[in-house]
Design an enzyme around this catalytic site. Structure first.
Site, PDB file in Angstrom:
ATOM      1  N   CYS A 109       0.875  -1.185   0.000  1.00 28.78           N
ATOM      2  CA  CYS A 109       0.000   0.000   0.000  1.00 28.78           C
ATOM      3  C   CYS A 109       0.903   1.222   0.000  1.00 28.78           C
ATOM      4  CB  CYS A 109      -0.913  -0.005   1.218  1.00 28.78           C
ATOM      5  SG  CYS A 109      -1.808  -1.553   1.474  1.00 28.78           S
ATOM      6  N   ALA A 110       1.551   1.490  -1.123  1.00 31.40           N
ATOM      7  CA  ALA A 110       2.759   2.308  -1.136  1.00 31.40           C
ATOM      8  C   ALA A 110       2.563   3.808  -1.312  1.00 31.40           C
ATOM      9  CB  ALA A 110       3.705   1.803  -2.226  1.00 31.40           C
ATOM     10  N   ALA A 111       1.467   4.253  -1.920  1.00 33.67           N
ATOM     11  CA  ALA A 111       1.314   5.686  -2.192  1.00 33.67           C
ATOM     12  C   ALA A 111       1.165   6.480  -0.883  1.00 33.67           C
ATOM     13  CB  ALA A 111       0.101   5.916  -3.086  1.00 33.67           C
ATOM     14  N   GLY A 114       6.268   7.554   0.832  1.00 28.95           N
ATOM     15  CA  GLY A 114       7.144   7.817   1.972  1.00 28.95           C
ATOM     16  C   GLY A 114       7.917   6.606   2.433  1.00 28.95           C
ATOM     17  N   CYS A 231      -1.687   3.802  11.257  1.00 24.36           N
ATOM     18  CA  CYS A 231      -1.601   5.056  12.020  1.00 24.36           C
ATOM     19  C   CYS A 231      -2.846   5.172  12.896  1.00 24.36           C
ATOM     20  CB  CYS A 231      -1.431   6.257  11.101  1.00 24.36           C
ATOM     21  SG  CYS A 231      -2.732   6.480   9.881  1.00 24.36           S
TER      22      CYS A 231
END
Length: 460
Positions: A109-111, A114, A231
């Protein structure tokens, strides 16, 4: 800030006597951070060169906090890909997944990039990074950030996890899942997250997270490692998801890395190896992380990093006989490049060693985009320029960071080369700031025609 009553009850149970201190943290300022690109520059060298006031982030050796009054995204070093602007707690996942050069790595889930940029930097050009995001529009931003960082051994895709699982079974040495979540850890930073939580709370995200975990486990090699992060503070989205994974995939186990002293350990019995970061206890926003491993032959792992598979032999970049101009251009690059070249229409790509393009996957990029072959000419790409330093290309011009021509170049203007080392050059020139690649220009008669990629230009 008005917080949901049911959320506050859960936090009171989670924090106990620290609950009031947590609430008080909402009155404190949030922190801005940046993470140095170690594939291009050492953190200490960056501190010496950059005119930015920095303070170390304790859990990330190349992470720094800075005063939000500083406009770091207008600095020439930002355009050279020397750092990524990132909230300090968000540096935890990629910095604590023990990636080594030569690994095959998946950021599921890279976008916006960062974590992926840090994973790519840790590979140091060896192995392969597949950065994926289900959102095609967000994946485009992800690709830009990876190319800005000069990550050459990359694939970028926009695909469902179950589709990737079919294409890449037991394929990756390391996997990162920074999962979509209810965002409780960001309430202090972004009030809009509270509204989102009311619409889509933990119960909405748990099924999504569990599917990602199971699919990722199936893409992990034996002896490989998976880091799961969110998060959010929710036990449902964190420890209970880890418990579900361990139940459904008995060959997975929870590992105990050397977590930083700022981290609070898991709140569920048997899951103390998981960690959280709370804004009242550490200089950052809320985060959760757990490091897991896949057992080999049914036995528990005895070491954090296991034996690597045999590496394939390196093959030089081919000359592409049908494009002699490409061969002539590549002879000007002094930096070693290896891999398999592939032509897709006019575009030439360099695929990482030991990789292949899988059918049915929606890729945005497969390998390093080298440039375009056209009628009797070759035009190098912006992505290639970002992989190079001044000494890596025979024709280059390097301006000092405070030279006004750097800003003019980044805005797309033509430059005068009469007082530079490239004054008498002709043809393609690598334009740099303090030796770090920014893009291309075409020189003739002491004038540099600007070839900086229009989509990246600095706005006034």
């Amino acid at each position: 800030m008005e917080l949901p009553s049911n959320y506050l009850e859960e936090m009171k149970e989670l924090l106990g006597d620290q609950y009031e201190a947590y609430l008080a943290s909402f009155e404190q300022k949030t922190r801005q951070g940046l993470r140095v690109n170690t594939a291009k520059i050492a953190p200490e060298t960056f501190r010496q060169k950059a005119d930015i006031s920095l303070e170390c982030v304790p859990w990330c050796e190349n992470g720094f906090a800075f005063d939000e009054k500083q406009t770091v995204t207008k600095h020439p070093y930002y355009y050279a890909g020397l750092y990524y602007v990132q909230e300090p707690s968000a540096m935890i996942p990629a910095s604590h997944l023990p990636v080594e050069p030569g690994d095959f790595v998946l950021d599921l889930c890279a976008a916006p990039g960062g974590k992926a940029t840090e994973l790519g930097a840790k590979l140091k050009g060896k192995g392969m990074l597949l950065a994926n995001d289900i959102s095609n529009s967000r994946a485009k931003g992800l690709l830009k950030n990876l190319e800005l960082f000069g990550i050459s051994n990359l694939f970028v895709s926009s695909e469902e996890s179950d589709k990737l699982k079919k294409a890449y079974p037991a394929y990756f040495d390391k996997i990162l899942i920074d999962a979509p979540c209810s965002g409780e850890g960001m309430f202090r930073r972004d009030k809009a997250m509270v509204k989102d939580w009311l619409q889509k709370g933990p119960d909405y995200y748990v099924p999504i997270q569990r599917k990602l975990l199971l699919d990722a486990a199936d893409m992990l090699k034996k002896g490989g490692m998976l880091l799961y992060s969110t998060c959010t503070f929710s036990v449902k989205e964190n420890e209970e998801n880890i418990a579900y994974l361990l139940q459904e995939r008995p060959d997975m186990e929870l590992l105990m890395p050397e977590w930083d002293e700022y981290f609070s350990h898991g709140k569920k019995e048997g899951f103390e190896n998981c960690i959280r970061i709370f804004p009242h206890l550490a200089p950052g926003e809320g985060h959760f992380a757990a490091l897991l491993g896949k057992r080999t032959d049914g036995e528990e792992q005895s070491e954090k990093c296991l034996k690597k598979p045999a590496k394939s032999k390196k093959t030089p970049v081919s000359d592409l006989k049908d494009c002699p101009e490409f061969a002539v251009f590549m002879q000007q690059i002094t930096k070693p490049l290896s891999g398999k070249t592939e032509v897709q229409k006019e575009r030439i790509y360099l695929l990482p060693e030991g990789t292949k393009i899988e059918r049915g996957i929606r890729y945005l990029r497969t390998g390093l985009y080298l440039g375009d072959q056209k009628k009797k000419r070759f035009e190098p790409s912006q992505a290639l320029a970002m992989c190079l330093k001044a000494e890596d290309f025979k024709k280059s011009v390097s301006f000092k960071g405070d030279d006004e021509r750097v800003i003019r170049y980044l805005k797309g203007e033509t430059l005068d080369l009469s007082d530079t080392e490239a004054e008498n050059e002709k043809g393609w020139v690598l334009v740099c700031v303090d030796g770090y690649g920014l893009g291309w220009g075409k020189a003739a008669g002491g004038i540099l025609k600007n070839k900086y990629y229009a989509g990246w230009r600095m706005q006034s």
